[in-house]
Design an enzyme around this catalytic site. Structure first.
Site, PDB file in Angstrom:
ATOM      1  N   TYR A  17      -7.102  31.702 -29.250  1.00 18.81           N
ATOM      2  CA  TYR A  17      -6.558  30.405 -29.648  1.00 18.81           C
ATOM      3  C   TYR A  17      -7.363  29.756 -30.766  1.00 18.81           C
ATOM      4  O   TYR A  17      -7.758  28.603 -30.673  1.00 18.81           O
ATOM      5  CB  TYR A  17      -6.466  29.467 -28.435  1.00 18.81           C
ATOM      6  CG  TYR A  17      -5.308  29.854 -27.542  1.00 18.81           C
ATOM      7  CD1 TYR A  17      -4.006  29.507 -27.910  1.00 18.81           C
ATOM      8  CD2 TYR A  17      -5.502  30.594 -26.383  1.00 18.81           C
ATOM      9  CE1 TYR A  17      -2.927  29.884 -27.130  1.00 18.81           C
ATOM     10  CE2 TYR A  17      -4.424  30.975 -25.593  1.00 18.81           C
ATOM     11  CZ  TYR A  17      -3.146  30.615 -25.977  1.00 18.81           C
ATOM     12  OH  TYR A  17      -2.074  30.988 -25.207  1.00 18.81           O
ATOM     13  N   TYR A 145       1.089  27.612 -16.678  1.00 23.29           N
ATOM     14  CA  TYR A 145       0.556  28.610 -17.599  1.00 23.29           C
ATOM     15  C   TYR A 145       0.588  29.962 -16.903  1.00 23.29           C
ATOM     16  O   TYR A 145       0.089  30.105 -15.784  1.00 23.29           O
ATOM     17  CB  TYR A 145      -0.882  28.286 -18.040  1.00 23.29           C
ATOM     18  CG  TYR A 145      -1.430  29.378 -18.920  1.00 23.29           C
ATOM     19  CD1 TYR A 145      -1.044  29.463 -20.261  1.00 23.29           C
ATOM     20  CD2 TYR A 145      -2.248  30.377 -18.402  1.00 23.29           C
ATOM     21  CE1 TYR A 145      -1.481  30.502 -21.067  1.00 23.29           C
ATOM     22  CE2 TYR A 145      -2.694  31.423 -19.200  1.00 23.29           C
ATOM     23  CZ  TYR A 145      -2.307  31.479 -20.526  1.00 23.29           C
ATOM     24  OH  TYR A 145      -2.730  32.517 -21.318  1.00 23.29           O
ATOM     25  N   ASP A 246       1.737  32.946  -8.798  1.00 25.63           N
ATOM     26  CA  ASP A 246       0.763  33.413  -9.775  1.00 25.63           C
ATOM     27  C   ASP A 246      -0.606  32.868  -9.355  1.00 25.63           C
ATOM     28  O   ASP A 246      -0.941  31.723  -9.642  1.00 25.63           O
ATOM     29  CB  ASP A 246       1.166  32.930 -11.174  1.00 25.63           C
ATOM     30  CG  ASP A 246       0.149  33.318 -12.243  1.00 25.63           C
ATOM     31  OD1 ASP A 246      -0.924  33.832 -11.894  1.00 25.63           O
ATOM     32  OD2 ASP A 246       0.448  33.090 -13.438  1.00 25.63           O
ATOM     33  N   LYS A 275      -7.957  37.817 -13.085  1.00 22.73           N
ATOM     34  CA  LYS A 275      -9.216  37.091 -13.314  1.00 22.73           C
ATOM     35  C   LYS A 275     -10.392  37.520 -12.425  1.00 22.73           C
ATOM     36  O   LYS A 275     -11.137  38.400 -12.805  1.00 22.73           O
ATOM     37  CB  LYS A 275      -8.946  35.595 -13.270  1.00 22.73           C
ATOM     38  CG  LYS A 275      -8.108  35.158 -14.475  1.00 22.73           C
ATOM     39  CD  LYS A 275      -8.274  33.710 -14.865  1.00 22.73           C
ATOM     40  CE  LYS A 275      -7.839  33.450 -16.289  1.00 22.73           C
ATOM     41  NZ  LYS A 275      -6.482  32.933 -16.432  1.00 22.73           N
TER      42      LYS A 275
END
Ligand SMILES: *Cc1c(COP(=O)(O)O)cnc(C)c1O
Length: 438
Positions: A17, A145, A246, A275
């Site tokens: 980003y 997200y 999620d 993660k």
């Protein structure tokens, strides 16, 4: 003269980003040690980010290091088509054992975004196999997200995900309003009725409802009530829509439960993990589903699930993931006290961050499990805040108006106090500096 790593970085490297010419250069890390990043100039910073939620046991953990070394000496990688191996089989067994009931099949992938792609494809193939091919869309919460690949992006918040840039290439999904904020929010009737009406309206075209349970992470660090999650599970059942949870950010203890779904005592039809799966050692993710979803897909027209990454089931990553789960679950390891550790992080975050809610320039402070969030009135100036955090000896990476931390679970005692104190002081300094500038 040798050019510095930062100069070379700025010539060739693109960061997440970021502009290719970022105004704030990155910090160069030479090594890591437990809870610290050691910069190339020798500065040690306490890591408040767990490298984006991943390194729950801290850096250079002796058992994780050992698992990786032992595995690499016997087998680093083999293809997963037609072959299998102990590290992957053991990981799938363990994931089925520790995740909410009913999730019986594991599809191992390489990254969180791909786990979400896989979940969405599973939902589509499921309804295809049931002769309802018009059920192809995904219902998603605003402010969510779910990753950066095109499919995953299509279910991210359309505003913060900048969908307008990709107009025409992103599938138009069905967005519903985000839940009212607050883990303890009682007043949910109105919102649940609204969802009921939305799901009823879209059930003919909706394959699945995807959400981040309890904590919406990178879309705004928002917490919501388990009662809402429970209600959504019931609504999905009532309207024949699969529920995809999620838990890529929330999984493995971050919210105080091993999986955030446990707060509502629900099981999704499909679950995404990533993660912290390998304790932050390498990229690995997984999508789990119920026997019913797996069997239905397998009995459909294709006769198989249409996905298979090159590095699927990578033994090295699986071996480290197995050890990370072992640390969390075997009482011979101090890390198995993760629940106590997360609770003491929660107390420290409440003690040190809550007082900031009185400070002018701070809009909201919220804490849940090992997640502490300070929302400011205005977007953070990254260059300024990064310099202040470094001066205070900590590493944080704010986004938008949010300065937040999610420490390593075994960051306790003095290290934890140092991190929390420094974070509070850094925000204080930043807001003062801001006033002087304006
Ligand atoms: C980080 C994240 C992803 C994407 O994972 P990657 O490994 O970055 O592709 C998806 N969903 C959630 C909730 C996440 O936090």
């Amino acid at each position: 003269m040798n050019r510095s790593i930062i100069e070379r970085d700025q010539d060739y490297v693109w960061h997440p980003y970021s502009s290719s010419k970022p105004s704030t250069p990155p910090l160069a890390v030479a090594s890591t040690n437990k809870h610290e990043l050691i910069l190339s100039d020798g500065t040690a910073l306490i890591d408040g980010m767990s490298s984006w939620w991943c390194t729950i046991h801290g850096y250079n953990h002796p058992e994780l290091n050992r698992a990786a070394k032992e595995q690499i000496d016997s087998m680093s990688h083999v293809m997963f088509g037609g072959l299998t191996h102990e590290p992957a089989v053991m990981l799938c067994e363990r994931l089925v054992a520790i995740t909410p009931d009913g999730l019986d099949r594991v599809f191992i992938v390489d990254s969180g975004s791909v786990a979400v792609e896989v979940a969405m494809k599973m939902a589509m193939q499921y309804w295809q196999a049931l002769n309802q091919p018009n059920k192809r869309k995904v219902i998603s919460l605003r402010r969510g997200y779910h990753g950066d690949t095109l499919g995953a992006m299509s279910v991210c918040d359309p505003v913060t995900g900048m969908h307008s840039l990709f107009e025409g290439s992103l599938t138009k999904q069905i967005f519903v309003d985000e839940p009212p904020m607050g883990f303890n929010e009682q007043n949910i009737r109105f919102y649940v009725d609204y969802l009921d009406q939305q799901l009823s309206q879209h059930k003919h075209e909706a394959a699945a409802f995807i959400l981040e349970p309890i904590v919406q992470g990178a879309g705004g660090m928002r917490f919501y009530s388990p009662a809402i999650l429970k209600a959504i599970r019931e609504l999905c059942d009532r309207h024949d829509i699969l529920l995809i949870a999620d838990e890529i950010a929330t999984g493995f203890g971050r919210t105080g439960k091993l999986f955030a779904c446990e707060w509502a005592d629900i099981s999704p039809d499909i679950l995404c993990l990533g993660k912290a799966l390998t304790g932050g050692y390498m990229s690995l993710a997984a999508t789990l589903c119920t026997k019913q979803v797996a069997d239905t897909i397998s009995s459909g027209e294709a006769g198989c699930f249409m996905h298979g990454p090159t590095f699927m089931g990578n033994p090295l990553a699986c071996a480290v993931a197995n050890m990370s789960i072992e640390l969390l679950s075997n009482s011979k390891h101090s890390e198995s006290n993760w629940q106590q550790n997360v609770a003491s992080i929660e107390r420290a975050l409440v003690d040190h961050l809550m007082p900031l809610s009185e400070v002018s320039g701070v809009q909201d402070v919220r804490v849940l499990g090992a997640i502490g969030v300070v929302e400011l009135d205005a977007p953070v100036d990254m260059g300024v805040i990064q310099a202040i955090c470094t001066k205070h000896g900590i590493w944080l990476r704010p986004f938008g108006k949010l300065v937040y931390t999610m420490p390593h679970f075994n960051c306790q005692g003095k290290d934890l106090t140092r991190l929390c104190t420094a974070m509070a002081n850094a925000i204080d300094d930043y807001l003062k500096e801001d006033i002087e500038v304006n």
